[in-house]
Design a protein around this motif. Structure first.
Motif, short mmCIF file in Angstrom:
data_model
loop_
_atom_site.label_atom_id
_atom_site.label_comp_id
_atom_site.label_asym_id
_atom_site.label_seq_id
_atom_site.Cartn_x
_atom_site.Cartn_y
_atom_site.Cartn_z
N PRO A 180 0.82 -1.23 0.00
CA PRO A 180 0.00 0.00 0.00
C PRO A 180 0.84 1.27 0.00
O PRO A 180 0.53 2.23 -0.71
N GLU A 181 1.94 1.28 0.77
CA GLU A 181 2.80 2.46 0.83
C GLU A 181 3.57 2.65 -0.48
O GLU A 181 3.80 3.79 -0.91
N VAL A 182 3.98 1.54 -1.10
CA VAL A 182 4.66 1.64 -2.39
C VAL A 182 3.72 2.21 -3.45
O VAL A 182 4.10 3.09 -4.24
N ARG A 183 2.49 1.74 -3.45
CA ARG A 183 1.51 2.26 -4.42
C ARG A 183 1.28 3.76 -4.20
O ARG A 183 1.21 4.53 -5.16
N LYS A 184 1.20 4.16 -2.94
CA LYS A 184 1.01 5.58 -2.62
C LYS A 184 2.21 6.40 -3.08
O LYS A 184 2.05 7.50 -3.66
N LEU A 185 3.42 5.89 -2.85
CA LEU A 185 4.64 6.59 -3.25
C LEU A 185 4.68 6.78 -4.76
O LEU A 185 4.98 7.87 -5.25
N LEU A 186 4.39 5.71 -5.51
CA LEU A 186 4.45 5.78 -6.96
C LEU A 186 3.42 6.76 -7.52
O LEU A 186 3.69 7.46 -8.50
N ARG A 187 2.26 6.84 -6.88
CA ARG A 187 1.25 7.81 -7.33
C ARG A 187 1.71 9.24 -7.05
O ARG A 187 1.55 10.12 -7.90
N GLU A 188 2.28 9.47 -5.88
CA GLU A 188 2.74 10.82 -5.53
C GLU A 188 3.83 11.31 -6.48
O GLU A 188 3.88 12.50 -6.80
N LEU A 189 4.68 10.39 -6.94
CA LEU A 189 5.78 10.76 -7.83
C LEU A 189 5.40 10.67 -9.30
O LEU A 189 6.25 10.91 -10.17
N ASP A 190 4.15 10.33 -9.60
CA ASP A 190 3.71 10.12 -10.98
C ASP A 190 4.56 9.05 -11.66
O ASP A 190 4.85 9.13 -12.86
N ALA A 191 5.01 8.05 -10.89
CA ALA A 191 5.85 6.99 -11.43
C ALA A 191 5.00 6.00 -12.23
O ALA A 191 3.84 5.75 -11.90
N LYS A 192 5.60 5.44 -13.25
CA LYS A 192 4.92 4.49 -14.13
C LYS A 192 5.10 3.06 -13.60
O LYS A 192 6.07 2.77 -12.90
N ILE A 193 4.17 2.19 -13.97
CA ILE A 193 4.23 0.79 -13.55
C ILE A 193 4.11 -0.09 -14.79
O ILE A 193 3.18 0.07 -15.58
N ILE A 194 5.06 -1.00 -14.95
CA ILE A 194 4.98 -2.00 -16.01
C ILE A 194 4.59 -3.32 -15.35
O ILE A 194 5.34 -3.87 -14.55
N CYS A 195 3.40 -3.80 -15.65
CA CYS A 195 2.90 -5.06 -15.09
C CYS A 195 3.30 -6.20 -16.02
O CYS A 195 2.73 -6.35 -17.11
N LEU A 196 4.27 -6.99 -15.60
CA LEU A 196 4.80 -8.08 -16.43
C LEU A 196 4.26 -9.42 -15.94
O LEU A 196 4.38 -9.75 -14.76
N SER A 197 3.69 -10.18 -16.84
CA SER A 197 3.15 -11.49 -16.45
C SER A 197 3.07 -12.41 -17.66
O SER A 197 3.41 -12.00 -18.78
N ARG A 198 2.62 -13.64 -17.43
CA ARG A 198 2.41 -14.60 -18.51
C ARG A 198 0.94 -14.94 -18.58
O ARG A 198 0.32 -15.28 -17.57
N ARG A 199 0.36 -14.85 -19.78
CA ARG A 199 -1.05 -15.20 -19.95
C ARG A 199 -1.28 -16.68 -19.69
O ARG A 199 -2.25 -17.07 -19.04
N ASN A 200 -0.40 -17.50 -20.23
CA ASN A 200 -0.55 -18.94 -20.12
C ASN A 200 0.08 -19.42 -18.82
O ASN A 200 1.26 -19.76 -18.76
N TRP A 201 -0.74 -19.44 -17.75
CA TRP A 201 -0.19 -19.78 -16.44
C TRP A 201 0.22 -21.25 -16.34
O TRP A 201 1.09 -21.61 -15.55
#
Length: 353
Positions: A180-201
Protein backbone atom coordinates in the motif's frame (compact mmCIF):
# COMPACT_ATOMS: atom_id res chain seq x y z
CA UNK A 1 62.22 13.80 -36.75
CA UNK A 2 58.84 14.29 -38.42
CA UNK A 3 57.65 10.88 -37.22
CA UNK A 4 58.81 11.73 -33.69
CA UNK A 5 56.81 14.97 -33.72
CA UNK A 6 53.74 13.12 -35.05
CA UNK A 7 54.09 10.52 -32.30
CA UNK A 8 54.32 13.16 -29.62
CA UNK A 9 51.29 14.96 -31.05
CA UNK A 10 49.24 11.75 -31.04
CA UNK A 11 50.27 11.01 -27.45
CA UNK A 12 49.20 14.51 -26.37
CA UNK A 13 45.89 14.05 -28.16
CA UNK A 14 45.31 10.69 -26.42
CA UNK A 15 45.95 12.29 -23.00
CA UNK A 16 43.53 15.13 -23.79
CA UNK A 17 40.85 12.72 -24.92
CA UNK A 18 41.28 10.56 -21.81
CA UNK A 19 40.77 13.66 -19.64
CA UNK A 20 37.68 14.54 -21.70
CA UNK A 21 36.26 11.05 -21.26
CA UNK A 22 36.91 11.09 -17.51
CA UNK A 23 35.17 14.41 -17.05
CA UNK A 24 32.27 13.19 -19.20
CA UNK A 25 31.49 9.95 -17.38
CA UNK A 26 33.17 10.47 -14.01
CA UNK A 27 32.77 12.98 -11.24
CA UNK A 28 33.05 13.60 -7.56
CA UNK A 29 31.02 11.68 -5.03
CA UNK A 30 29.64 12.88 -1.77
CA UNK A 31 30.19 10.65 1.30
CA UNK A 32 26.88 11.91 2.67
CA UNK A 33 24.90 10.49 -0.24
CA UNK A 34 23.57 7.02 0.53
CA UNK A 35 22.75 5.06 -2.63
CA UNK A 36 20.94 1.77 -2.41
CA UNK A 37 21.75 0.77 -5.97
CA UNK A 38 24.57 -1.69 -6.48
CA UNK A 39 27.06 -0.76 -9.20
CA UNK A 40 26.96 -4.06 -11.11
CA UNK A 41 27.74 -3.29 -14.75
CA UNK A 42 27.25 0.46 -14.23
CA UNK A 43 29.73 3.31 -14.15
CA UNK A 44 29.95 5.72 -11.24
CA UNK A 45 29.18 9.37 -11.95
CA UNK A 46 28.44 12.54 -10.03
CA UNK A 47 26.44 12.35 -6.78
CA UNK A 48 27.17 8.62 -6.39
CA UNK A 49 24.68 7.58 -9.08
CA UNK A 50 25.37 4.67 -11.36
CA UNK A 51 24.33 4.88 -14.99
CA UNK A 52 24.70 2.30 -17.77
CA UNK A 53 27.82 2.50 -19.88
CA UNK A 54 27.25 4.32 -23.14
CA UNK A 55 26.11 1.57 -25.53
CA UNK A 56 28.36 0.74 -28.42
CA UNK A 57 27.40 0.05 -31.99
CA UNK A 58 26.04 -3.47 -32.19
CA UNK A 59 25.01 -5.73 -35.01
CA UNK A 60 22.30 -7.96 -33.60
CA UNK A 61 20.59 -10.98 -35.03
CA UNK A 62 17.35 -12.80 -34.27
CA UNK A 63 17.25 -16.59 -34.03
CA UNK A 64 13.68 -17.76 -33.85
CA UNK A 65 12.19 -15.66 -31.10
CA UNK A 66 15.49 -14.96 -29.30
CA UNK A 67 17.36 -11.70 -29.48
CA UNK A 68 21.11 -12.30 -29.63
CA UNK A 69 23.61 -9.51 -28.96
CA UNK A 70 26.58 -9.70 -31.31
CA UNK A 71 30.20 -8.69 -30.68
CA UNK A 72 30.53 -5.12 -29.41
CA UNK A 73 32.66 -2.45 -31.03
CA UNK A 74 33.28 0.74 -29.05
CA UNK A 75 34.20 3.66 -31.31
CA UNK A 76 35.56 6.80 -29.65
CA UNK A 77 32.38 8.77 -30.30
CA UNK A 78 30.36 6.28 -28.21
CA UNK A 79 32.59 7.04 -25.21
CA UNK A 80 32.06 10.76 -25.70
CA UNK A 81 28.28 10.60 -25.50
CA UNK A 82 27.07 8.26 -28.27
CA UNK A 83 25.62 11.20 -30.19
CA UNK A 84 22.54 11.87 -28.03
CA UNK A 85 20.02 13.43 -30.40
CA UNK A 86 17.42 14.60 -27.91
CA UNK A 87 17.49 16.07 -24.43
CA UNK A 88 15.60 14.36 -21.59
CA UNK A 89 15.96 17.33 -19.25
CA UNK A 90 12.71 17.67 -17.25
CA UNK A 91 11.27 14.52 -18.86
CA UNK A 92 12.38 11.85 -16.38
CA UNK A 93 10.14 8.77 -16.11
CA UNK A 94 10.39 6.95 -12.78
CA UNK A 95 9.06 3.43 -13.07
CA UNK A 96 8.72 0.06 -11.35
CA UNK A 97 8.27 -3.32 -13.03
CA UNK A 98 5.77 -5.44 -11.11
CA UNK A 99 5.66 -9.21 -11.39
CA UNK A 100 3.62 -11.51 -9.18
CA UNK A 101 5.90 -14.51 -9.59
CA UNK A 102 9.26 -15.56 -11.06
CA UNK A 103 10.03 -16.91 -14.55
CA UNK A 104 8.20 -14.18 -16.45
CA UNK A 105 11.27 -12.77 -18.23
CA UNK A 106 11.98 -9.95 -15.76
CA UNK A 107 15.78 -10.37 -15.80
CA UNK A 108 15.70 -10.35 -19.58
CA UNK A 109 13.57 -7.18 -19.51
CA UNK A 110 15.99 -5.51 -17.08
CA UNK A 111 18.97 -6.20 -19.34
CA UNK A 112 17.10 -5.21 -22.50
CA UNK A 113 16.02 -1.87 -21.01
CA UNK A 114 19.52 -1.28 -19.65
CA UNK A 115 20.92 -1.52 -23.18
CA UNK A 116 19.12 1.74 -23.97
CA UNK A 117 21.46 4.69 -23.51
CA UNK A 118 18.77 6.74 -21.72
CA UNK A 119 17.49 4.11 -19.24
CA UNK A 120 18.84 3.04 -15.85
CA UNK A 121 17.24 -0.36 -15.28
CA UNK A 122 17.94 -2.11 -11.95
CA UNK A 123 17.00 -5.52 -10.63
CA UNK A 124 15.31 -6.39 -7.33
CA UNK A 125 17.68 -4.25 -5.28
CA UNK A 126 14.88 -2.87 -3.07
CA UNK A 127 13.08 -6.10 -2.26
CA UNK A 128 14.59 -6.38 1.23
CA UNK A 129 14.61 -2.64 1.94
CA UNK A 130 12.27 -0.95 4.45
CA UNK A 131 9.74 1.50 3.08
CA UNK A 132 11.84 4.49 4.18
CA UNK A 133 14.73 3.40 1.97
CA UNK A 134 12.46 2.67 -1.00
CA UNK A 135 11.05 6.18 -0.68
CA UNK A 136 14.53 7.64 -0.22
CA UNK A 137 15.82 5.96 -3.38
CA UNK A 138 12.99 7.17 -5.62
CA UNK A 139 13.09 10.72 -4.25
CA UNK A 140 16.87 10.70 -4.73
CA UNK A 141 16.46 9.72 -8.38
CA UNK A 142 13.80 12.36 -8.92
CA UNK A 143 15.94 15.08 -7.33
CA UNK A 144 19.23 14.26 -9.05
CA UNK A 145 18.10 13.05 -12.49
CA UNK A 146 15.17 15.29 -13.41
CA UNK A 147 17.52 17.90 -14.91
CA UNK A 148 19.83 15.31 -16.46
CA UNK A 149 19.57 15.63 -20.25
CA UNK A 150 20.87 12.10 -20.96
CA UNK A 151 18.75 9.96 -18.59
CA UNK A 152 15.09 9.58 -19.55
CA UNK A 153 13.93 6.72 -17.31
CA UNK A 154 15.07 4.94 -14.15
CA UNK A 155 13.49 2.17 -12.10
CA UNK A 156 13.63 -1.30 -10.55
CA UNK A 157 11.78 -4.57 -10.85
CA UNK A 158 9.90 -6.00 -7.88
CA UNK A 159 7.91 -9.11 -7.02
CA UNK A 160 4.60 -7.87 -5.64
CA UNK A 161 4.28 -10.88 -3.35
CA UNK A 162 7.60 -9.96 -1.65
CA UNK A 163 6.25 -6.46 -1.04
CA UNK A 164 3.20 -8.04 0.60
CA UNK A 165 4.87 -10.66 2.78
CA UNK A 166 8.64 -10.21 2.52
CA UNK A 167 11.04 -12.94 1.47
CA UNK A 168 11.20 -16.01 3.69
CA UNK A 169 14.34 -16.04 5.78
CA UNK A 170 15.22 -12.42 4.98
CA UNK A 171 14.89 -9.20 6.94
CA UNK A 172 12.04 -8.02 4.72
CA UNK A 173 9.68 -10.41 6.55
CA UNK A 174 9.61 -8.05 9.55
CA UNK A 175 8.56 -5.01 7.48
CA UNK A 176 4.97 -6.17 7.01
CA UNK A 177 2.89 -5.30 3.96
CA UNK A 178 4.76 -2.54 2.09
CA UNK A 179 2.57 -2.68 -1.03
CA UNK A 180 0.00 0.00 0.00
CA UNK A 181 2.80 2.46 0.83
CA UNK A 182 4.66 1.64 -2.39
CA UNK A 183 1.51 2.26 -4.42
CA UNK A 184 1.01 5.58 -2.62
CA UNK A 185 4.64 6.59 -3.25
CA UNK A 186 4.45 5.78 -6.96
CA UNK A 187 1.25 7.81 -7.33
CA UNK A 188 2.74 10.82 -5.53
CA UNK A 189 5.78 10.76 -7.83
CA UNK A 190 3.71 10.12 -10.98
CA UNK A 191 5.85 6.99 -11.43
CA UNK A 192 4.92 4.49 -14.13
CA UNK A 193 4.23 0.79 -13.55
CA UNK A 194 4.98 -2.00 -16.01
CA UNK A 195 2.90 -5.06 -15.09
CA UNK A 196 4.80 -8.08 -16.43
CA UNK A 197 3.15 -11.49 -16.45
CA UNK A 198 2.41 -14.60 -18.51
CA UNK A 199 -1.05 -15.20 -19.95
CA UNK A 200 -0.55 -18.94 -20.12
CA UNK A 201 -0.19 -19.78 -16.44
CA UNK A 202 0.01 -23.55 -17.12
CA UNK A 203 2.98 -23.08 -19.41
CA UNK A 204 4.35 -20.65 -16.83
CA UNK A 205 4.31 -23.58 -14.39
CA UNK A 206 6.35 -25.65 -16.86
CA UNK A 207 8.76 -22.73 -17.17
CA UNK A 208 9.06 -22.32 -13.40
CA UNK A 209 9.84 -26.04 -13.02
CA UNK A 210 12.57 -25.66 -15.64
CA UNK A 211 13.74 -22.39 -14.05
CA UNK A 212 14.39 -24.12 -10.72
CA UNK A 213 16.03 -27.12 -12.39
CA UNK A 214 18.44 -24.79 -14.20
CA UNK A 215 19.24 -23.01 -10.93
CA UNK A 216 19.98 -26.35 -9.31
CA UNK A 217 22.45 -27.13 -12.11
CA UNK A 218 24.00 -23.67 -12.62
CA UNK A 219 23.54 -22.02 -9.20
CA UNK A 220 22.30 -18.98 -11.12
CA UNK A 221 18.81 -17.83 -12.05
CA UNK A 222 20.09 -16.19 -15.25
CA UNK A 223 22.88 -18.27 -16.83
CA UNK A 224 24.30 -16.89 -20.05
CA UNK A 225 22.96 -18.23 -23.31
CA UNK A 226 25.19 -21.06 -24.56
CA UNK A 227 26.87 -21.68 -21.19
CA UNK A 228 27.86 -25.28 -20.51
CA UNK A 229 25.71 -25.63 -17.36
CA UNK A 230 22.61 -24.35 -19.22
CA UNK A 231 23.12 -26.79 -22.08
CA UNK A 232 23.70 -29.56 -19.54
CA UNK A 233 20.46 -28.67 -17.72
CA UNK A 234 18.51 -28.68 -21.00
CA UNK A 235 19.70 -32.22 -21.73
CA UNK A 236 19.30 -33.49 -18.17
CA UNK A 237 15.82 -32.24 -17.28
CA UNK A 238 13.66 -33.49 -20.13
CA UNK A 239 11.37 -35.60 -17.96
CA UNK A 240 9.40 -33.32 -15.66
CA UNK A 241 8.27 -34.10 -12.12
CA UNK A 242 4.48 -34.29 -12.45
CA UNK A 243 3.85 -33.28 -8.82
CA UNK A 244 6.02 -30.18 -9.21
CA UNK A 245 4.17 -29.07 -12.34
CA UNK A 246 0.78 -29.55 -10.65
CA UNK A 247 1.96 -27.58 -7.60
CA UNK A 248 3.27 -24.69 -9.73
CA UNK A 249 0.09 -24.69 -11.85
CA UNK A 250 -1.94 -23.89 -8.74
CA UNK A 251 0.53 -21.18 -7.72
CA UNK A 252 0.82 -19.51 -11.14
CA UNK A 253 -2.95 -19.57 -11.75
CA UNK A 254 -3.74 -17.75 -8.50
CA UNK A 255 -0.76 -15.40 -9.00
CA UNK A 256 -1.99 -14.43 -12.48
CA UNK A 257 -5.47 -13.63 -11.16
CA UNK A 258 -4.09 -11.50 -8.29
CA UNK A 259 -1.70 -9.67 -10.58
CA UNK A 260 -4.35 -8.88 -13.16
CA UNK A 261 -6.71 -7.55 -10.51
CA UNK A 262 -3.99 -5.41 -8.87
CA UNK A 263 -2.91 -3.84 -12.17
CA UNK A 264 -6.51 -3.11 -13.17
CA UNK A 265 -7.07 -1.36 -9.84
CA UNK A 266 -3.87 0.67 -10.14
CA UNK A 267 -4.66 1.70 -13.73
CA UNK A 268 -7.59 3.76 -12.41
CA UNK A 269 -5.08 6.22 -10.89
CA UNK A 270 -3.90 8.49 -13.71
CA UNK A 271 -0.93 10.85 -13.62
CA UNK A 272 -1.21 14.61 -13.13
CA UNK A 273 -1.76 15.08 -16.87
CA UNK A 274 -4.60 12.54 -16.95
CA UNK A 275 -2.51 9.88 -18.68
CA UNK A 276 -2.35 6.18 -17.86
CA UNK A 277 0.48 5.20 -15.50
CA UNK A 278 0.14 1.43 -15.94
CA UNK A 279 1.20 -0.71 -18.90
CA UNK A 280 0.38 -4.44 -18.98
CA UNK A 281 3.04 -6.48 -20.76
CA UNK A 282 2.87 -10.21 -21.44
CA UNK A 283 5.87 -12.49 -21.83
CA UNK A 284 4.24 -14.26 -24.77
CA UNK A 285 4.10 -10.98 -26.71
CA UNK A 286 7.74 -10.11 -25.97
CA UNK A 287 9.06 -13.42 -27.35
CA UNK A 288 6.50 -13.66 -30.15
CA UNK A 289 6.91 -12.72 -33.83
CA UNK A 290 5.97 -9.10 -33.10
CA UNK A 291 8.21 -8.79 -30.07
CA UNK A 292 10.06 -5.77 -31.37
CA UNK A 293 6.77 -3.84 -31.65
CA UNK A 294 6.09 -4.69 -28.01
CA UNK A 295 9.50 -3.37 -26.93
CA UNK A 296 8.83 -0.18 -28.88
CA UNK A 297 5.53 0.15 -27.02
CA UNK A 298 7.40 -0.08 -23.70
CA UNK A 299 9.90 2.59 -24.77
CA UNK A 300 7.06 4.86 -25.85
CA UNK A 301 5.41 4.34 -22.47
CA UNK A 302 8.66 5.33 -20.74
CA UNK A 303 8.87 8.36 -23.03
CA UNK A 304 12.33 7.57 -24.40
CA UNK A 305 13.59 7.51 -27.96
CA UNK A 306 12.94 4.20 -29.78
CA UNK A 307 15.97 2.06 -30.58
CA UNK A 308 16.99 -1.58 -30.90
CA UNK A 309 17.48 -3.29 -27.52
CA UNK A 310 19.84 -6.17 -26.82
CA UNK A 311 20.56 -8.68 -24.06
CA UNK A 312 23.02 -11.49 -23.39
CA UNK A 313 20.31 -13.66 -21.84
CA UNK A 314 17.09 -14.95 -23.38
CA UNK A 315 14.71 -17.88 -23.30
CA UNK A 316 16.09 -20.94 -21.56
CA UNK A 317 14.38 -23.11 -24.14
CA UNK A 318 13.50 -22.47 -27.75
CA UNK A 319 12.01 -25.92 -28.31
CA UNK A 320 8.35 -26.80 -28.67
CA UNK A 321 6.43 -28.13 -25.70
CA UNK A 322 6.35 -31.70 -27.05
CA UNK A 323 10.13 -31.59 -27.57
CA UNK A 324 10.88 -29.96 -24.24
CA UNK A 325 8.74 -32.26 -22.05
CA UNK A 326 9.29 -35.95 -22.78
CA UNK A 327 6.43 -37.03 -20.50
CA UNK A 328 4.02 -34.35 -21.76
CA UNK A 329 0.97 -36.63 -21.82
CA UNK A 330 1.58 -37.69 -18.21
CA UNK A 331 1.88 -34.03 -17.22
CA UNK A 332 -1.32 -33.06 -19.07
CA UNK A 333 -3.34 -35.89 -17.52
CA UNK A 334 -2.14 -34.91 -14.03
CA UNK A 335 -3.02 -31.24 -14.66
CA UNK A 336 -6.48 -32.23 -15.89
CA UNK A 337 -7.07 -34.37 -12.80
CA UNK A 338 -5.67 -32.10 -10.09
CA UNK A 339 -5.95 -28.58 -11.57
CA UNK A 340 -8.79 -28.62 -14.08
CA UNK A 341 -9.81 -28.47 -17.72
CA UNK A 342 -8.55 -24.91 -18.14
CA UNK A 343 -4.97 -25.93 -17.31
CA UNK A 344 -5.21 -28.97 -19.58
CA UNK A 345 -6.37 -26.80 -22.49
CA UNK A 346 -3.51 -24.32 -21.99
CA UNK A 347 -1.00 -27.17 -22.48
CA UNK A 348 -2.67 -28.39 -25.64
CA UNK A 349 -1.05 -26.17 -28.26
CA UNK A 350 2.40 -27.33 -29.31
CA UNK A 351 4.16 -23.95 -29.21
CA UNK A 352 7.46 -22.74 -27.78
CA UNK A 353 7.81 -23.18 -24.02
Amino acid sequence: AIMLRVGRALAALAVALSVCVCTTVGGSTSPNDTLLAQPGRHRQVQDSLYIPRHPSNRTDRVEGDRWIAAEQKRPLRSLLGHGHRISYKGKLSLYMVWMEYAAVGSSWMTEMLNSHNAINSYGEMLENAPMTKISQQYHYWKKTLTDNDKIGAVGVKQKVDVLRHGRKGFESQKYGDRLPEVRKLLRELDAKIICLSRRNWARHAIGETKHRAVFKECRSWTPKEGSSCLERAKRKYKKYNVKDVVQYCRVTRSAFKRHTQLCEEESKHLDKHGRNRVLSVYYEDLVGPHGRDEWDRILEFLNVQPRRLTASIGKMSASKLSEEVENLEDVRRAVLKHVGQDGYDLLEEDELV
